[in-house]
Every structure is written in C-alpha cells, then in structure tokens.
Design a protein around this motif. Structure first.
Motif, PDB file in Angstrom:
ATOM      1  N   ARG A 272       0.866  -1.313   0.188  1.00 38.08           N
ATOM      2  CA  ARG A 272       0.108  -0.077   0.068  1.00 38.08           C
ATOM      3  C   ARG A 272       0.982   1.307  -0.072  1.00 38.08           C
ATOM      4  N   CYS A 273       0.992   1.890  -1.087  1.00 33.95           N
ATOM      5  CA  CYS A 273       1.679   3.161  -1.152  1.00 33.95           C
ATOM      6  C   CYS A 273       1.309   4.439  -1.096  1.00 33.95           C
ATOM      7  N   HIS A 274      -0.097   4.549  -1.082  1.00 34.54           N
ATOM      8  CA  HIS A 274      -0.971   5.693  -1.195  1.00 34.54           C
ATOM      9  C   HIS A 274      -2.394   5.266  -0.487  1.00 34.54           C
ATOM     10  N   ASN A 275      -3.153   6.116  -0.162  1.00 32.85           N
ATOM     11  CA  ASN A 275      -4.518   5.925   0.352  1.00 32.85           C
ATOM     12  C   ASN A 275      -5.495   5.516  -0.855  1.00 32.85           C
ATOM     13  N   SER A 276      -4.989   5.679  -2.123  1.00 32.35           N
ATOM     14  CA  SER A 276      -5.599   5.454  -3.316  1.00 32.35           C
ATOM     15  C   SER A 276      -4.862   4.445  -4.126  1.00 32.35           C
ATOM     16  N   TYR A 277      -3.814   3.595  -3.678  1.00 34.46           N
ATOM     17  CA  TYR A 277      -3.024   2.684  -4.623  1.00 34.46           C
ATOM     18  C   TYR A 277      -2.430   1.566  -3.773  1.00 34.46           C
ATOM     19  N   ILE A 278      -2.516   0.460  -4.285  1.00 33.55           N
ATOM     20  CA  ILE A 278      -1.651  -0.814  -3.844  1.00 33.55           C
ATOM     21  C   ILE A 278      -1.122  -1.233  -5.076  1.00 33.55           C
ATOM     22  N   VAL A 279       0.193  -1.683  -5.067  1.00 35.06           N
ATOM     23  CA  VAL A 279       0.919  -1.877  -6.294  1.00 35.06           C
ATOM     24  C   VAL A 279       1.534  -3.289  -5.902  1.00 35.06           C
TER      25      VAL A 279
ATOM     26  N   PRO B 253       6.399  -7.175  -8.259  1.00 35.98           N
ATOM     27  CA  PRO B 253       6.829  -7.440  -9.597  1.00 35.98           C
ATOM     28  C   PRO B 253       6.600  -6.778 -10.927  1.00 35.98           C
ATOM     29  N   ALA B 254       5.783  -5.990 -10.633  1.00 33.09           N
ATOM     30  CA  ALA B 254       5.113  -5.007 -11.991  1.00 33.09           C
ATOM     31  C   ALA B 254       6.108  -3.736 -11.924  1.00 33.09           C
ATOM     32  N   VAL B 255       6.739  -3.608 -10.865  1.00 34.25           N
ATOM     33  CA  VAL B 255       7.699  -2.111 -10.787  1.00 34.25           C
ATOM     34  C   VAL B 255       8.868  -2.500 -11.359  1.00 34.25           C
ATOM     35  N   ARG B 256       9.059  -1.491 -12.069  1.00 38.15           N
ATOM     36  CA  ARG B 256      10.483  -1.019 -13.015  1.00 38.15           C
ATOM     37  C   ARG B 256      11.402  -0.524 -11.838  1.00 38.15           C
ATOM     38  N   GLU B 257      10.990   0.596 -11.151  1.00 33.67           N
ATOM     39  CA  GLU B 257      12.037   1.210 -10.454  1.00 33.67           C
ATOM     40  C   GLU B 257      11.126   2.218  -9.417  1.00 33.67           C
ATOM     41  N   LEU B 258      11.952   2.433  -8.256  1.00 35.34           N
ATOM     42  CA  LEU B 258      11.206   3.108  -7.278  1.00 35.34           C
ATOM     43  C   LEU B 258      11.864   4.576  -7.382  1.00 35.34           C
ATOM     44  N   GLY B 259      11.088   5.435  -7.859  1.00 33.96           N
ATOM     45  CA  GLY B 259      11.351   6.814  -8.116  1.00 33.96           C
ATOM     46  C   GLY B 259      11.386   7.623  -6.889  1.00 33.96           C
ATOM     47  N   LYS B 260      11.540   9.168  -7.047  1.00 39.40           N
ATOM     48  CA  LYS B 260      11.225   9.972  -6.126  1.00 39.40           C
ATOM     49  C   LYS B 260       9.534  10.200  -5.718  1.00 39.40           C
ATOM     50  N   GLY B 261       9.162   9.745  -4.763  1.00 38.24           N
ATOM     51  CA  GLY B 261       7.726   9.869  -4.676  1.00 38.24           C
ATOM     52  C   GLY B 261       6.819   9.117  -5.461  1.00 38.24           C
ATOM     53  N   CYS B 262       7.601   8.313  -6.116  1.00 40.30           N
ATOM     54  CA  CYS B 262       6.399   7.290  -7.008  1.00 40.30           C
ATOM     55  C   CYS B 262       7.293   5.839  -7.512  1.00 40.30           C
ATOM     56  N   PHE B 263       6.392   4.831  -8.085  1.00 40.44           N
ATOM     57  CA  PHE B 263       6.573   3.745  -8.764  1.00 40.44           C
ATOM     58  C   PHE B 263       6.528   4.060 -10.034  1.00 40.44           C
ATOM     59  N   ILE B 264       7.604   3.670 -10.825  1.00 39.53           N
ATOM     60  CA  ILE B 264       7.389   3.421 -12.197  1.00 39.53           C
ATOM     61  C   ILE B 264       7.291   2.280 -12.625  1.00 39.53           C
ATOM     62  N   LEU B 265       6.179   1.641 -13.365  1.00 41.90           N
ATOM     63  CA  LEU B 265       5.857   0.494 -13.375  1.00 41.90           C
ATOM     64  C   LEU B 265       6.537  -0.169 -14.907  1.00 41.90           C
ATOM     65  N   LYS B 266       6.657  -1.245 -15.124  1.00 40.68           N
ATOM     66  CA  LYS B 266       7.090  -1.945 -16.413  1.00 40.68           C
ATOM     67  C   LYS B 266       6.755  -1.298 -17.552  1.00 40.68           C
ATOM     68  N   ASN B 267       5.334  -1.064 -17.594  1.00 37.59           N
ATOM     69  CA  ASN B 267       4.699  -0.744 -18.728  1.00 37.59           C
ATOM     70  C   ASN B 267       4.548   0.986 -18.710  1.00 37.59           C
TER      71      ASN B 267
ATOM     72  N   ARG C  96       3.425  10.788   1.249  1.00 37.94           N
ATOM     73  CA  ARG C  96       4.451  10.783   2.419  1.00 37.94           C
ATOM     74  C   ARG C  96       4.292   9.777   3.695  1.00 37.94           C
ATOM     75  N   SER C  97       2.822   9.616   3.905  1.00 40.49           N
ATOM     76  CA  SER C  97       2.790   8.716   5.002  1.00 40.49           C
ATOM     77  C   SER C  97       2.988   7.374   5.028  1.00 40.49           C
ATOM     78  N   HIS C  98       2.984   7.105   3.520  1.00 38.57           N
ATOM     79  CA  HIS C  98       3.370   5.613   3.329  1.00 38.57           C
ATOM     80  C   HIS C  98       4.782   5.231   2.867  1.00 38.57           C
ATOM     81  N   THR C  99       5.887   6.327   2.863  1.00 40.22           N
ATOM     82  CA  THR C  99       7.072   6.377   2.220  1.00 40.22           C
ATOM     83  C   THR C  99       8.051   5.502   2.956  1.00 40.22           C
ATOM     84  N   LYS C 100       7.877   5.748   4.361  1.00 35.07           N
ATOM     85  CA  LYS C 100       8.720   4.572   4.977  1.00 35.07           C
ATOM     86  C   LYS C 100       8.435   3.093   4.793  1.00 35.07           C
ATOM     87  N   ALA C 101       7.365   3.011   4.919  1.00 33.48           N
ATOM     88  CA  ALA C 101       6.853   1.380   4.947  1.00 33.48           C
ATOM     89  C   ALA C 101       6.928   0.987   3.599  1.00 33.48           C
ATOM     90  N   VAL C 102       6.723   1.635   2.383  1.00 37.94           N
ATOM     91  CA  VAL C 102       7.218   1.449   0.915  1.00 37.94           C
ATOM     92  C   VAL C 102       8.685   1.036   0.923  1.00 37.94           C
TER      93      VAL C 102
END
Length: 236
Positions: A185-192, A195-209, A217-223
C-alpha cells in the motif's frame, strides 16, 4: 516471526542469533530465536509454530540431515536452512526438502538472501485471489496478473494484464487478501504489485509498462522497507 537454531555449538548459536536479530531490526521484522542444542530437544518441541529451522548438518553423534527429514514430515510448513562449515555436505542435503544451504562463514553476508527466500516462500503459498466485481460477477485472478489497485470514490479498480475490473471493496479489505511480500500500500488510493515495478522513483513507483503510481509521504517509510524486502528475494 519465530525461528529455531539447532546446533551443538552454543558459541555459534549466540553469533547466529545476533546476526538474525540484527537483520530483523534492519528490515523491521520482530524475529524470536529459539535454541535447540540437540535433535531430541527439537523433536519434542511443542511450543508455537516455527517458520524456519537453521540446522547444523553435523550435530556430533546426530545427523542434521536425518533430523531435517523428520521435521519435513512432522511440520510440513517449517522451512529448513542448512548451516555448515563444510561444502561437501551440499549434495547430501538434497535428500530432504530445504530452503537454503549456506556456509557458516558466509551467513552474515548472505543473511538478506536467506531471509528473502524464507519470507517469499511463506508469502507465495497463497492461492488465486477471488473478488466480487460490480454487477455480481466473480473474478478469479492470479497475483502475477495484477498490476495495481486504484481507489476512486466508492469504487476500487483492479488493473491487470487482462483488463480492468471494478469492485466495491475498500483498499484496507483488499490488502487483507494479498501477499505482504508482493503487494504494498503506497498511497490511500493505491496498492501496487511489486514484480510489476521497474523502479522506485522519487515519490512514485514506475511500472514496467511506464505507468507512474504516486507514493504518499505517510506511506514512504513502509514502502521503502517493503521494497527492500522484495528486492532481496530477487537476488537469489
């Protein structure tokens, strides 16, 4: 999480326990370590279930490999990790079901790999996921087919490699069904799905597609912790 160390060398037990506990603190997992100085103590153990046993191959007059075979039959969900000073034992251990074989001198350097495999094996035992889609249709999905979940208003959208599905379930309820190793859970609105992730960017996941999924911010440490755990399993 509860693990055991079966070894007739108490000094090695203290060292291994320290390595395991230090790893637990690093990745924010509470790991209880139990000690069994001989096979008999382990065989009569009746406490809370053990997720894994770190087994010395040579227990003096006992064979750790033979003992592991008994554990395979008695506690089918308990993983065996062989620890030894001798590489020559490697071929013998394949007569038993085990998760990892590692030399004691390499244990500290490979602790991330070892626990990555243990945790991934535990989490991967989950079956296909079943959701009630809006409209009354049941949707059965393999975890690897899912890219992410998105909550918008009162609807949760499941974005998959096969298309999108809409359900009423809130993300908190959805997370209860998912593997904590592969989904975050990376955001109140998202679960990722990791294995679909290409990279962990600054403030976001970038998926392979190419899709960008925001990390609040509230999920950053757990992510970051979850991403590190998952990344360790990819080193195997």
């Amino acid at each position: 999480m509860r693990v055991g160390i079966c070894d007739d060398d108490s000094k090695w037990y203290q060292k291994a326990k320290g390595i395991i506990e230090a790893y637990g603190k690093k990745v924010d997992i509470k790991i209880d370590v139990l000690y069994f100085s001989q096979g008999e103590n382990l065989e009569v153990y009746e406490g809370a279930p053990l997720e894994a046993i770190f087994m010395d191959v040579d227990l003096g007059e006992e064979s750790g490999i033979a003992l592991a075979g008994k554990i395979n039959k008695k506690w089918k969900s308990c993983q065996i990790i062989y620890l030894t000073n001798y590489l020559s034992y490697a071929t013998e251990t394949y007569h038993t079901a085990h998760t990892f074989f590692v030399l004691k001198e390499q244990f500290q350097d490979r602790i991330g790999e070892v626990f990555g495999k243990i945790l991934h094996t535990i989490e991967q035992k989950s079956e296909n996921l079943v959701f009630s889609a809006i409209g009354g249709k049941e949707v059965v999905l393999a975890p690897e087919d899912i890219l992410y979940f998105e909550r918008s208003g009162r609807i949760t959208r499941i974005v998959t490699v096969w298309g999108n599905y809409e359900i009423w379930d809130k993300l908190g309820s959805v997370m209860e069904k998912l593997s904590k190793m592969d989904f975050v859970r990376c955001h109140n609105s998202y679960i990722v799905y990791m294995p679909a992730v290409r990279e962990l960017g600054k403030g976001c996941f970038i998926l392979k597609n190419g899709t960008k999924i925001m990390i609040s911010r509230s999920h950053t440490k757990a992510v970051k912790t979850a991403f590190m755990r998952w990344a360790m399993t990819q080193m195997l």
